[in-house]
Every structure is written in C-alpha cells, then in structure tokens.
Design a protein around this motif. Structure first.
Motif, PDB file in Angstrom:
ATOM      1  N   ARG A  83       0.862  -1.189   0.000  1.00  0.00           N
ATOM      2  CA  ARG A  83       0.000   0.000   0.000  1.00  0.00           C
ATOM      3  C   ARG A  83       0.896   1.237   0.000  1.00  0.00           C
ATOM      4  N   TRP A  84       0.513   2.262  -0.723  1.00  0.00           N
ATOM      5  CA  TRP A  84       1.411   3.409  -0.913  1.00  0.00           C
ATOM      6  C   TRP A  84       0.624   4.686  -1.068  1.00  0.00           C
ATOM      7  N   ARG A  85       1.278   5.786  -0.859  1.00  0.00           N
ATOM      8  CA  ARG A  85       0.731   7.094  -1.248  1.00  0.00           C
ATOM      9  C   ARG A  85       1.862   8.111  -1.383  1.00  0.00           C
ATOM     10  N   VAL A  86       1.573   9.143  -2.157  1.00  0.00           N
ATOM     11  CA  VAL A  86       2.524  10.250  -2.256  1.00  0.00           C
ATOM     12  C   VAL A  86       2.457  11.015  -0.944  1.00  0.00           C
ATOM     13  N   ALA A  87       3.611  11.332  -0.343  1.00  0.00           N
ATOM     14  CA  ALA A  87       3.623  12.044   0.936  1.00  0.00           C
ATOM     15  C   ALA A  87       3.985  13.503   0.692  1.00  0.00           C
ATOM     16  N   GLU A  88       2.960  14.344   0.689  1.00  0.00           N
ATOM     17  CA  GLU A  88       3.240  15.776   0.550  1.00  0.00           C
ATOM     18  C   GLU A  88       3.528  16.396   1.908  1.00  0.00           C
ATOM     19  N   SER A  89       3.122  15.701   2.956  1.00  0.00           N
ATOM     20  CA  SER A  89       3.371  16.203   4.312  1.00  0.00           C
ATOM     21  C   SER A  89       3.374  15.011   5.266  1.00  0.00           C
ATOM     22  N   LEU A  90       3.741  15.315   6.515  1.00  0.00           N
ATOM     23  CA  LEU A  90       3.772  14.255   7.529  1.00  0.00           C
ATOM     24  C   LEU A  90       2.397  13.617   7.689  1.00  0.00           C
ATOM     25  N   ALA A  91       1.340  14.425   7.517  1.00  0.00           N
ATOM     26  CA  ALA A  91      -0.019  13.898   7.689  1.00  0.00           C
ATOM     27  C   ALA A  91      -0.290  12.746   6.722  1.00  0.00           C
ATOM     28  N   ASP A  92       0.276  12.812   5.516  1.00  0.00           N
ATOM     29  CA  ASP A  92       0.077  11.724   4.551  1.00  0.00           C
ATOM     30  C   ASP A  92       0.743  10.432   5.031  1.00  0.00           C
ATOM     31  N   VAL A  93       1.928  10.574   5.627  1.00  0.00           N
ATOM     32  CA  VAL A  93       2.634   9.389   6.130  1.00  0.00           C
ATOM     33  C   VAL A  93       1.844   8.805   7.303  1.00  0.00           C
ATOM     34  N   GLU A  94       1.367   9.677   8.180  1.00  0.00           N
ATOM     35  CA  GLU A  94       0.576   9.207   9.326  1.00  0.00           C
ATOM     36  C   GLU A  94      -0.722   8.546   8.851  1.00  0.00           C
ATOM     37  N   GLY A  95      -1.290   9.099   7.790  1.00  0.00           N
ATOM     38  CA  GLY A  95      -2.513   8.514   7.233  1.00  0.00           C
ATOM     39  C   GLY A  95      -2.263   7.099   6.734  1.00  0.00           C
ATOM     40  N   LEU A  96      -1.133   6.899   6.055  1.00  0.00           N
ATOM     41  CA  LEU A  96      -0.810   5.544   5.588  1.00  0.00           C
ATOM     42  C   LEU A  96      -0.575   4.625   6.791  1.00  0.00           C
ATOM     43  N   ALA A  97       0.170   5.137   7.788  1.00  0.00           N
ATOM     44  CA  ALA A  97       0.495   4.314   8.957  1.00  0.00           C
ATOM     45  C   ALA A  97      -0.770   3.896   9.720  1.00  0.00           C
ATOM     46  N   GLU A  98      -1.796   4.747   9.663  1.00  0.00           N
ATOM     47  CA  GLU A  98      -3.066   4.349  10.309  1.00  0.00           C
ATOM     48  C   GLU A  98      -3.642   3.098   9.658  1.00  0.00           C
ATOM     49  N   GLU A  99      -3.429   2.977   8.344  1.00  0.00           N
ATOM     50  CA  GLU A  99      -3.919   1.785   7.632  1.00  0.00           C
ATOM     51  C   GLU A  99      -3.004   0.584   7.810  1.00  0.00           C
ATOM     52  N   THR A 100      -1.687   0.831   7.753  1.00  0.00           N
ATOM     53  CA  THR A 100      -0.734  -0.288   7.659  1.00  0.00           C
ATOM     54  C   THR A 100      -0.021  -0.561   8.973  1.00  0.00           C
ATOM     55  N   GLY A 101      -0.019   0.413   9.885  1.00  0.00           N
ATOM     56  CA  GLY A 101       0.815   0.341  11.090  1.00  0.00           C
ATOM     57  C   GLY A 101       2.229   0.803  10.766  1.00  0.00           C
ATOM     58  N   TRP A 102       2.992   1.180  11.833  1.00  0.00           N
ATOM     59  CA  TRP A 102       4.411   1.512  11.671  1.00  0.00           C
ATOM     60  C   TRP A 102       5.195   0.217  11.723  1.00  0.00           C
ATOM     61  N   PRO A 103       6.398   0.135  11.202  1.00  0.00           N
ATOM     62  CA  PRO A 103       7.109   1.167  10.460  1.00  0.00           C
ATOM     63  C   PRO A 103       6.564   1.332   9.045  1.00  0.00           C
ATOM     64  N   VAL A 104       6.951   2.455   8.455  1.00  0.00           N
ATOM     65  CA  VAL A 104       6.584   2.770   7.080  1.00  0.00           C
ATOM     66  C   VAL A 104       7.896   3.034   6.322  1.00  0.00           C
ATOM     67  N   VAL A 105       7.883   2.743   5.022  1.00  0.00           N
ATOM     68  CA  VAL A 105       9.070   2.995   4.208  1.00  0.00           C
ATOM     69  C   VAL A 105       8.880   4.312   3.460  1.00  0.00           C
ATOM     70  N   LEU A 106       9.890   5.184   3.541  1.00  0.00           N
ATOM     71  CA  LEU A 106       9.862   6.438   2.763  1.00  0.00           C
ATOM     72  C   LEU A 106      10.932   6.377   1.686  1.00  0.00           C
ATOM     73  N   ALA A 149       5.507   7.186   0.240  1.00  0.00           N
ATOM     74  CA  ALA A 149       5.391   6.420   1.486  1.00  0.00           C
ATOM     75  C   ALA A 149       4.792   5.062   1.140  1.00  0.00           C
ATOM     76  N   GLU A 150       5.408   3.998   1.687  1.00  0.00           N
ATOM     77  CA  GLU A 150       4.955   2.640   1.377  1.00  0.00           C
ATOM     78  C   GLU A 150       4.810   1.813   2.634  1.00  0.00           C
ATOM     79  N   GLU A 151       3.852   0.927   2.615  1.00  0.00           N
ATOM     80  CA  GLU A 151       3.733  -0.113   3.633  1.00  0.00           C
ATOM     81  C   GLU A 151       5.044  -0.912   3.684  1.00  0.00           C
ATOM     82  N   ARG A 152       5.524  -1.204   4.891  1.00  0.00           N
ATOM     83  CA  ARG A 152       6.720  -2.039   5.007  1.00  0.00           C
ATOM     84  C   ARG A 152       6.267  -3.499   4.926  1.00  0.00           C
ATOM     85  N   ILE A 153       6.755  -4.213   3.917  1.00  0.00           N
ATOM     86  CA  ILE A 153       6.394  -5.622   3.754  1.00  0.00           C
ATOM     87  C   ILE A 153       7.364  -6.459   4.578  1.00  0.00           C
TER      88      ILE A 153
END
Ligand code: ADP
Length: 383
Positions: free
Chosen positions: A121-144, A181-185
């Motif tokens: 799962r991925w998204r373009v991170a224009e700000s920290l909020a986008d990374v946090e939004g992805l992490a809400e779906e996938t959990g931390w850690p996240v790959v940037l 920003a990507e889900e860490r597999i």
C-alpha cells in the motif's frame, strides 16, 4: 570494419554496458558507448567511446550519430531528450513511454496499481499527515523513498514513528522528486523475475531468482529461488511478461518482488540488464546481456533456460584492499570452477566492483564457494 554490422549506442559507461561488450563481440554488433571519462568501466572494454553526460542532448546526438538504435546502462536520461532522439530517427529502446515508469517510483507505483499488479500500500507524501494517514492503515514502520535519483538503497528509509518520518521529510529532495510512502512488507525473501522482450513482441522469461540485499545493496543471488513453489514462480514470470507487454518494454525488464510467504508484491522495475541477472552469463544458455542486445535490435531471442540446477552470484564489494588482482592467485587456484568478473573500477568501501559466479548441483557448496571468493577479494578474510 564490417559496414553491415548493426550499430548500437549505449548511454552510460557502467558495468552493465561493460558486460554487453562480450556478447556484442560474439554477434559482430558494433557498440558505441557514452561515458563520462575514458577510464569509466565500459569505456575500458568498448573501443568506440564518446565522452559526455547522459543529460546533455549534444552528447546524446553525438553518440547516436550513425547508430540505428540506442539503449541504456541506467534509466536517468531526461524524457525530453529521449523524444528528441526519436525525432532524429534513432530507435530508443526501451522507449520514452516505457522508461517513464522506471525513472520515477511514483509513476511506477501508479502504473503498477492501474495494471492491477500487487504492490505494498502506498501514497505520495506531501506532508507528515500523509505518512501518518498511511500508517493508520498499515501500522508503523513505514518505508519512505525519494521518487527519483535513488539507487542501491540510497533514497530509502524505514521509519518507526512520526518523529522519524518528520526528520526524513525535512531532507531536501532532488529536482522533480517527491516523497513516496509505502507499507513495510515483512518479507521472507526478495525475488527478481526477469524477461526479455523485443519490439516485435517476442518475449522470454528467465527462472525467478532470490536476491539478498545488505544495507540496500544486492549482496547475492541464487537461481532459481530455493523453495519457491513452481506455481508461484510461474505466477511471477507471468506477471513480468504481462508488465513488459503492457508497458511496452523492449530489452530486459527486471521485476523486483517481495515474498511474504503468502503473496508476492512488486517492489520495483528496472528496464535494462540487472544485477539479479549476472548469474546468466555462465548459468543460462543465453545471458541477459546477449538477450538485451538481441531484443533492442529486434533479433530473435536466445534460450533463457539454466545450464545447471543452481547458480550462485555473489557481488564483490569494495573493502580495505585496493588491489583486487592481488587476490587472483589464491581465489583462482582454490576454485577452478569459479568465474570472476571485475568491472575495472577503483575500490571504494561498499562499492560494487565485481562479482563471482558458480554453477552446479549442491547449493550449500556453491554458496560457500561464492561467499569465500567475494570475502577474499574484499579483504574480509585472508585465507
Ligand atoms: P533502490 O531503488 O535504491 O534499489 P528499493 O526501492 O529497491 O531501492 O529498496 C531497496 C531495499 O529496501 C529493497 O531491496 C528492500 O530490501 C527494502 N525495501 C524497499 N521497499 C520496501 C518495502 N515497501 N517493504 C520492505 N522493504 C522494502
């Protein structure tokens, strides 16, 4: 000189261009390389060298002058220059619309998602909020990742929480790059599925291999991937063939994959010969370098099948020892079956300066022999 020989320009003077010289010589193909310095890796092996940069249109026009086709050692030539070369009548292979997807990881993720290829799962991170939004779906850690300009793991960060993500996002981005920003597999192994495809649409698939990275750099490759079920290997080959066709790739395509034990996910695409295919020089009936040449010249492709049950390739990374040839007497005498490739590069710590390959039946024996030789070259061991 044979005036009827096909003439092929290669942009970039690295080891991939260098390793194309041997099959080009065998096939009587005239290569001309665009290198930045006369002592660059490929410029040592290909006599017809044009000096210049890949982002300088004049240099690109000079290297392609009199060549029917141009191909690449890397993916960094600006798209508008590729279009200008096409307008000048040179066949650009792979073409700009295919290469577009290998030049920018956001374009690549978008194209893969549109084609229904399985991705983290991925998204373009224009700000920290986008990374946090992805992490809400996938959990931390996240790959940037930086969408452009990264290689060998430079440009990739695994971030454990929002603070770490914030620190990474504070770094400057290169021209045209964005943060991805990507889900860490949580993978059990990394794989690579390589195919060659010609403009006429002929394609061949190599066995799917296991790649092992250390610090983001490919350390070793085992062909075929041990323990990968036949139907999953076939699914990876099918995916690579489908992507090559859908994206209009000509030449070699490597599809890097994560295997989490249940499913496969695409990590990224490389539209050129790839480190995961160096084993094919000795381990397959036709190497990736030969099939890349055949494919970009629209010649019938060669047999990709392996010549032995296993092949192991181990990269030689620069260590403390500057003189790699000093290792020859020991390494070559110890293992007459081992094949060594040095790239003519100055040794720097962690830099890929060569590789070794062994083929045979006994995987543990091949791994031990390949690792021993690579460690001896780098100076990690001395006996
Ligand atoms: P580069 O283009 O620099 O080679 P990659 O995108 O291939 O960078 O990432 C380098 C390495 O980082 C991968 O081989 C893998 O080991 C790790 N990695 C990258 N993306 C992910 C991910 N989404 N999940 C887990 N590991 C990853």
């Amino acid at each position: 000189m044979d005036p009827t020989a096909p003439r092929l320009a290669i942009v970039g003077g690295g080891q991939l261009a260098r390793m194309s010289a041997a099959p080009a010589t065998a096939l009587g193909i005239h290569l001309r390389v665009l290198a930045t310095a006369p002592d660059e890796s490929a410029a040592q092996a290909i006599p017809d060298v044009v000096l210049g940069r890949h982002d300088d249109i004049d240099a690109l026009l000079r290297v392609t002058d009199g060549c029917q086709v141009v191909t690449f050692d890397h993916e960094h030539v600006p798209p508008q220059h590729l279009e200008q070369l096409e307008a000048a009548g040179v066949a650009v292979r792979p073409g700009p619309s295919a290469l577009f997807h290998a030049q920018d990881k956001v374009h690549m993720r978008q194209a893969l998602s549109d084609l229904g290829a399985p991705c983290p799962r991925w998204r373009v991170a224009e700000s920290l909020a986008d990374v946090e939004g992805l992490a809400e779906e996938t959990g931390w850690p996240v790959v940037l990742k930086t969408s452009r300009g990264g290689y060998d793991g430079r440009g990739v960060w695994v971030v454990a929480d929002a603070d770490e993500a914030d620190a990474v996002l504070a770094q400057p981005l290169g021209a045209g790059a964005r943060w991805l920003a990507e889900e860490r597999i949580d993978f059990v192994q990394e794989l690579s599925a390589q195919v060659a495809r010609s403009p006429s649409g002929q394609a061949v698939a190599y066995p799917v291999v296991r790649t092992v990275q250390r610090d983001g750099i490919c350390a070793e490759v085992v062909a075929p991937a041990p323990g990968l079920a036949a139907e999953r290997a076939a699914a990876a080959q099918e995916l690579a063939l489908r992507l090559a066709g859908s994206l209009g790739v000509t030449g070699m395509l490597a599809v890097e994959l994560f295997d989490d034990g249940d499913s496969l996910f695409v990590n990224e695409l490389a539209m050129r010969p790839h480190n995961s295919g160096h084993w094919t020089i000795e381990g397959a009936r036709t190497s990736q370098f030969e099939n890349h040449l055949r494919a970009v010249l629209d010649l019938p492709l060669g047999d990709p099948r392996p010549v032995a049950p296993y092949a192991v390739m181990v990269n030689i990374l620069g260590g403390d020892v500057g003189d790699l040839h000093g290792a020859y007497r020991h390494v070559l005498a110890r293992d007459p079956g081992l094949k060594v490739h040095l790239y003519g590069k100055e040794v720097r710590p962690g830099r890929k300066v060569g590789h070794v390959t062994v083929v045979g039946d006994d995987l543990d024996d091949l791994l031990a022999r390949g690792r021993h030789a690579a460690d001896y070259f780098s100076g990690a061991i001395d006996e």
